[in-house]
Design a protein around this motif. Structure first.
Motif, PDB file in Angstrom:
ATOM      1  N   GLU A  77      -6.014   9.949 -41.115  1.00 36.35           N
ATOM      2  CA  GLU A  77      -5.252  10.510 -42.235  1.00 36.35           C
ATOM      3  C   GLU A  77      -3.769  10.611 -41.960  1.00 36.35           C
ATOM      4  O   GLU A  77      -2.962  10.615 -42.880  1.00 36.35           O
ATOM      5  CB  GLU A  77      -5.784  11.912 -42.578  1.00 36.35           C
ATOM      6  CG  GLU A  77      -7.001  11.851 -43.468  1.00 36.35           C
ATOM      7  CD  GLU A  77      -7.833  13.111 -43.348  1.00 36.35           C
ATOM      8  OE1 GLU A  77      -7.238  14.196 -43.204  1.00 36.35           O
ATOM      9  OE2 GLU A  77      -9.075  12.983 -43.378  1.00 36.35           O
ATOM     10  N   THR A  78      -3.414  10.693 -40.683  1.00 35.91           N
ATOM     11  CA  THR A  78      -2.001  10.910 -40.359  1.00 35.91           C
ATOM     12  C   THR A  78      -1.332   9.652 -39.789  1.00 35.91           C
ATOM     13  O   THR A  78      -0.297   9.740 -39.147  1.00 35.91           O
ATOM     14  CB  THR A  78      -1.862  12.063 -39.350  1.00 35.91           C
ATOM     15  OG1 THR A  78      -2.827  11.871 -38.321  1.00 35.91           O
ATOM     16  CG2 THR A  78      -2.086  13.398 -40.016  1.00 35.91           C
ATOM     17  N   LEU A  79      -1.925   8.476 -40.029  1.00 33.39           N
ATOM     18  CA  LEU A  79      -1.308   7.257 -39.495  1.00 33.39           C
ATOM     19  C   LEU A  79       0.021   6.979 -40.204  1.00 33.39           C
ATOM     20  O   LEU A  79       0.111   7.079 -41.431  1.00 33.39           O
ATOM     21  CB  LEU A  79      -2.228   6.052 -39.716  1.00 33.39           C
ATOM     22  CG  LEU A  79      -3.501   5.987 -38.880  1.00 33.39           C
ATOM     23  CD1 LEU A  79      -4.219   4.673 -39.143  1.00 33.39           C
ATOM     24  CD2 LEU A  79      -3.183   6.135 -37.405  1.00 33.39           C
ATOM     25  N   PRO A  80       1.053   6.609 -39.428  1.00 29.88           N
ATOM     26  CA  PRO A  80       2.326   6.233 -40.047  1.00 29.88           C
ATOM     27  C   PRO A  80       2.136   5.040 -40.985  1.00 29.88           C
ATOM     28  O   PRO A  80       1.234   4.221 -40.792  1.00 29.88           O
ATOM     29  CB  PRO A  80       3.200   5.834 -38.858  1.00 29.88           C
ATOM     30  CG  PRO A  80       2.598   6.520 -37.691  1.00 29.88           C
ATOM     31  CD  PRO A  80       1.125   6.591 -37.964  1.00 29.88           C
ATOM     32  N   VAL A  81       2.989   4.952 -41.993  1.00 34.07           N
ATOM     33  CA  VAL A  81       2.817   3.892 -42.990  1.00 34.07           C
ATOM     34  C   VAL A  81       3.578   2.613 -42.663  1.00 34.07           C
ATOM     35  O   VAL A  81       3.246   1.558 -43.187  1.00 34.07           O
ATOM     36  CB  VAL A  81       3.244   4.362 -44.397  1.00 34.07           C
ATOM     37  CG1 VAL A  81       2.343   5.482 -44.870  1.00 34.07           C
ATOM     38  CG2 VAL A  81       4.701   4.797 -44.418  1.00 34.07           C
ATOM     39  N   LEU A  82       4.614   2.694 -41.827  1.00 28.21           N
ATOM     40  CA  LEU A  82       5.370   1.460 -41.546  1.00 28.21           C
ATOM     41  C   LEU A  82       4.467   0.460 -40.829  1.00 28.21           C
ATOM     42  O   LEU A  82       3.854   0.783 -39.816  1.00 28.21           O
ATOM     43  CB  LEU A  82       6.603   1.766 -40.685  1.00 28.21           C
ATOM     44  CG  LEU A  82       7.702   2.606 -41.339  1.00 28.21           C
ATOM     45  CD1 LEU A  82       8.869   2.802 -40.365  1.00 28.21           C
ATOM     46  CD2 LEU A  82       8.203   1.959 -42.632  1.00 28.21           C
ATOM     47  N   ARG A  83       4.397  -0.751 -41.352  1.00 27.65           N
ATOM     48  CA  ARG A  83       3.443  -1.724 -40.817  1.00 27.65           C
ATOM     49  C   ARG A  83       3.900  -2.263 -39.458  1.00 27.65           C
ATOM     50  O   ARG A  83       4.965  -2.854 -39.349  1.00 27.65           O
ATOM     51  CB  ARG A  83       3.266  -2.893 -41.776  1.00 27.65           C
ATOM     52  CG  ARG A  83       2.030  -3.721 -41.455  1.00 27.65           C
ATOM     53  CD  ARG A  83       2.042  -5.053 -42.155  1.00 27.65           C
ATOM     54  NE  ARG A  83       3.046  -5.933 -41.609  1.00 27.65           N
ATOM     55  CZ  ARG A  83       2.887  -6.683 -40.519  1.00 27.65           C
ATOM     56  NH1 ARG A  83       1.757  -6.672 -39.866  1.00 27.65           N
ATOM     57  NH2 ARG A  83       3.867  -7.445 -40.066  1.00 27.65           N
ATOM     58  N   THR A  84       3.098  -2.051 -38.461  1.00 32.03           N
ATOM     59  CA  THR A  84       3.491  -2.382 -37.090  1.00 32.03           C
ATOM     60  C   THR A  84       2.474  -3.321 -36.458  1.00 32.03           C
ATOM     61  O   THR A  84       1.282  -3.192 -36.677  1.00 32.03           O
ATOM     62  CB  THR A  84       3.580  -1.082 -36.260  1.00 32.03           C
ATOM     63  OG1 THR A  84       4.490  -0.197 -36.905  1.00 32.03           O
ATOM     64  CG2 THR A  84       4.071  -1.361 -34.855  1.00 32.03           C
ATOM     65  N   GLY A  85       2.974  -4.241 -35.653  1.00 37.04           N
ATOM     66  CA  GLY A  85       2.092  -5.128 -34.906  1.00 37.04           C
ATOM     67  C   GLY A  85       1.589  -6.296 -35.719  1.00 37.04           C
ATOM     68  O   GLY A  85       2.071  -6.572 -36.819  1.00 37.04           O
ATOM     69  N   TRP A  86       0.593  -6.987 -35.164  1.00 34.35           N
ATOM     70  CA  TRP A  86       0.053  -8.232 -35.722  1.00 34.35           C
ATOM     71  C   TRP A  86       1.208  -9.190 -36.038  1.00 34.35           C
ATOM     72  O   TRP A  86       1.301  -9.758 -37.123  1.00 34.35           O
ATOM     73  CB  TRP A  86      -0.826  -7.963 -36.952  1.00 34.35           C
ATOM     74  CG  TRP A  86      -1.844  -9.063 -37.172  1.00 34.35           C
ATOM     75  CD1 TRP A  86      -2.001  -9.813 -38.307  1.00 34.35           C
ATOM     76  CD2 TRP A  86      -2.829  -9.552 -36.252  1.00 34.35           C
ATOM     77  NE1 TRP A  86      -3.000 -10.739 -38.133  1.00 34.35           N
ATOM     78  CE2 TRP A  86      -3.531 -10.608 -36.884  1.00 34.35           C
ATOM     79  CE3 TRP A  86      -3.179  -9.236 -34.918  1.00 34.35           C
ATOM     80  CZ2 TRP A  86      -4.560 -11.344 -36.246  1.00 34.35           C
ATOM     81  CZ3 TRP A  86      -4.196  -9.953 -34.288  1.00 34.35           C
ATOM     82  CH2 TRP A  86      -4.871 -10.977 -34.960  1.00 34.35           C
ATOM     83  N   MET A 123       3.918   8.853 -33.093  1.00 30.24           N
ATOM     84  CA  MET A 123       4.109   9.578 -34.360  1.00 30.24           C
ATOM     85  C   MET A 123       2.768   9.971 -34.985  1.00 30.24           C
ATOM     86  O   MET A 123       2.682  11.013 -35.649  1.00 30.24           O
ATOM     87  CB  MET A 123       4.926   8.732 -35.334  1.00 30.24           C
ATOM     88  CG  MET A 123       6.387   8.620 -34.957  1.00 30.24           C
ATOM     89  SD  MET A 123       7.235  10.212 -34.794  1.00 30.24           S
ATOM     90  CE  MET A 123       7.778  10.452 -36.478  1.00 30.24           C
ATOM     91  N   ALA A 124       1.749   9.158 -34.779  1.00 34.04           N
ATOM     92  CA  ALA A 124       0.420   9.561 -35.249  1.00 34.04           C
ATOM     93  C   ALA A 124      -0.009  10.833 -34.516  1.00 34.04           C
ATOM     94  O   ALA A 124      -0.521  11.781 -35.117  1.00 34.04           O
ATOM     95  CB  ALA A 124      -0.590   8.430 -35.015  1.00 34.04           C
ATOM     96  N   ARG A 125       0.251  10.864 -33.199  1.00 31.48           N
ATOM     97  CA  ARG A 125      -0.062  12.063 -32.408  1.00 31.48           C
ATOM     98  C   ARG A 125       0.775  13.251 -32.867  1.00 31.48           C
ATOM     99  O   ARG A 125       0.277  14.354 -33.024  1.00 31.48           O
ATOM    100  CB  ARG A 125       0.209  11.811 -30.919  1.00 31.48           C
ATOM    101  CG  ARG A 125      -0.631  10.732 -30.288  1.00 31.48           C
ATOM    102  CD  ARG A 125      -2.075  11.159 -30.126  1.00 31.48           C
ATOM    103  NE  ARG A 125      -2.150  12.497 -29.582  1.00 31.48           N
ATOM    104  CZ  ARG A 125      -3.034  13.406 -29.942  1.00 31.48           C
ATOM    105  NH1 ARG A 125      -3.944  13.124 -30.831  1.00 31.48           N
ATOM    106  NH2 ARG A 125      -3.022  14.593 -29.385  1.00 31.48           N
ATOM    107  N   ALA A 126       2.072  12.992 -33.089  1.00 32.96           N
ATOM    108  CA  ALA A 126       2.970  14.077 -33.510  1.00 32.96           C
ATOM    109  C   ALA A 126       2.505  14.657 -34.839  1.00 32.96           C
ATOM    110  O   ALA A 126       2.533  15.880 -35.043  1.00 32.96           O
ATOM    111  CB  ALA A 126       4.406  13.550 -33.624  1.00 32.96           C
TER     112      ALA A 126
END
Ligand SMILES: *Cc1c(COP(=O)(O)O)cnc(C)c1O
Ligand SMILES: [Zn+2]
Length: 415
Positions: A77-86, A123-126
């Protein structure tokens, strides 16, 4: 409740081997202090039961969240939205005379460097911990990355950079809304001041020197390389090394896929530093403790005279059967132009340092055309236009007539 991720079993100090339970410690080992960087431990048997290669082959997630079972995150639920990786892995066939060369372009991350992989996990952890402000010391990219994710999450962000950080990076920090402290000193000085301020004001600390989650984000670049090569692990992977956090993550990623049986080996890892700042290379070759140095290199993102993840990095390189090397700044600048002109991938000096190391290894014969090689390109060339201009040559001045263009082309023997 264990909130550090479903499959995290604990944290282990790289110096004294003390193991902490989830939630027992926040940053570094209580006994060893700053030297006691922690490694995140997982229950791989449990992960192997619920996560397979087939899951990945079916996955339509076009970000590094495709590796959630191997990440220390408790809630989606708290994953950042900026698309990262791949990010793309380009087959740079024939470049440097190597038929099987691949370039992993991590400038394609949201703030244009590999640092976003680490920031997104931090940031997910934060967010899970409900922090109210975030901070870091940075040579530039870590700060830009944190500033981007903080902006997206609506959190105040405090960044400490050395005053001579390249101005495009400072511009990126400021435009993203961070409060930027330009510290009169080196990255080491910025790190020390940031640590004091973070303790004084209670901000969340994204510095890779103390936050154990950053390696977990960085390891996803290795997981992607495996998948993008259909789980055929390359012979050698060239990695730029500053603090050593990327190298630690790259080793961990390859080792985890091997442990899960997704791949058959860990590739030889070659860490490349700038000659003007190569304390990890020195510790590796001298079989000794790290001796901090004064950094003197144009590759600002790896100008880390007192690296903190060096033990993890050295262990990873050793376990892989690889080695450390160093290249001078003129080779880095030449590599910047050569990589751009042969592949279209434009990297900043630190971003192309692994490529410059590979070019040197090809010249000395330690890499041959039989080798399948992956080189990590870790940051965009637009982040340091001054170095780019040093690498690039000059524009052709012309008047407004076609004759001027013709004359110029003739002078350059292009027609
Ligand atoms: C930070 C950085 C590196 C080095 O990573 P470490 O984890 O400090 O070793 C290399 N290239 C770029 C572009 C970076 O921003
Ligand atoms: Zn310890």
């Amino acid at each position: 409740m264990d909130r550090s991720g479903a499959r995290v079993t604990g944290f282990k100090c790289v110096l004294c081997d003390r193991v902490y339970a989830p939630g027992e410690v926040t940053y570094t080992c209580v006994d060893c202090g700053l030297e006691g960087i922690l490694d995140v431990l997982y229950d791989y048997d449990e992960i192997a039961r619920e996560f397979s290669r087939a899951d990945l082959e079916r996955s339509i997630e076009n970000s590094h969240w495709r590796y959630m079972p191997l990440l220390p995150i408790g809630s989606e639920e708290t994953l950042p939205v900026l698309r990262t990786g791949w990010t793309p892995l380009y087959h740079a066939e024939g470049v440097l005379g190597l038929p099987n060369l691949y370039v992993k372009d991590d400038s394609m991350n949201p703030t244009a460097s590999l640092k976003d992989r680490a920031t997104s996990v931090a940031m997910a952890r934060a967010a899970e911990e409900g922090v109210s402000a975030v901070a870091a010391a940075s040579t530039g990219n870590a700060g830009c990355s944190l500033a981007g994710f903080a902006a997206a999450q609506g959190l105040p962000c405090y960044i400490f950079v050395p005053a001579d950080a390249p101005s495009p990076k400072v511009a990126q920090l400021l435009v993203l809304g961070a409060t930027v402290f330009a510290v009169d000193g080196t990255y080491g000085d910025a790190f020390d001041l940031a640590s004091e301020a973070i303790a004084a004001f209670g901000w969340y600390n994204r510095s890779c020197a103390v936050n154990p989650y950053l390696v977990e984000g960085k390891k996803t670049v290795a997981l992607e390389v495996c998948e993008q090569l259909d789980f055929e692990v390359p012979d050698k992977v060239f990695v730029p090394v500053g603090d050593g956090c990327i190298m630690s993550g790259v080793y961990k990623g390859f080792a985890e896929f091997e442990k899960l049986g997704f791949t058959e080996k860990v590739p030889e890892l070659v860490g490349v530093q700038a000659e003007g700042c190569d304390p990890i290379r020195e510790a590796f070759d001298g079989l000794c403790e790290l001796v901090p140095c004064e950094a003197d290199t144009c590759a600002d993102s790896i100008a880390c005279g007192h690296p903190r993840n060096w033990r993890k990095a050295v262990r990873g390189v050793r376990a892989s059967g690889g080695r450390m090397m160093a290249v001078p700044d003129d080779a880095i600048l030449a590599g910047m132009a050569e990589l751009a002109r042969s592949t279209g991938v434009f990297g900043e000096p630190a971003g192309v340092t692994a490529f410059a190391g590979l070019a040197a290894a090809v010249r000395e014969g330690s890499v041959t055309p039989d080798d399948t090689v992956v080189v990590l390109m870790t940051g965009s060339g637009l982040k340091d236009t001054e170095s780019a201009m040093r690498a690039a040559g000059e524009a052709v001045p012309v008047g407004r007539s076609l004759e001027d263009v013709e004359r110029a082309l003739r002078d350059r023997a292009e027609i």
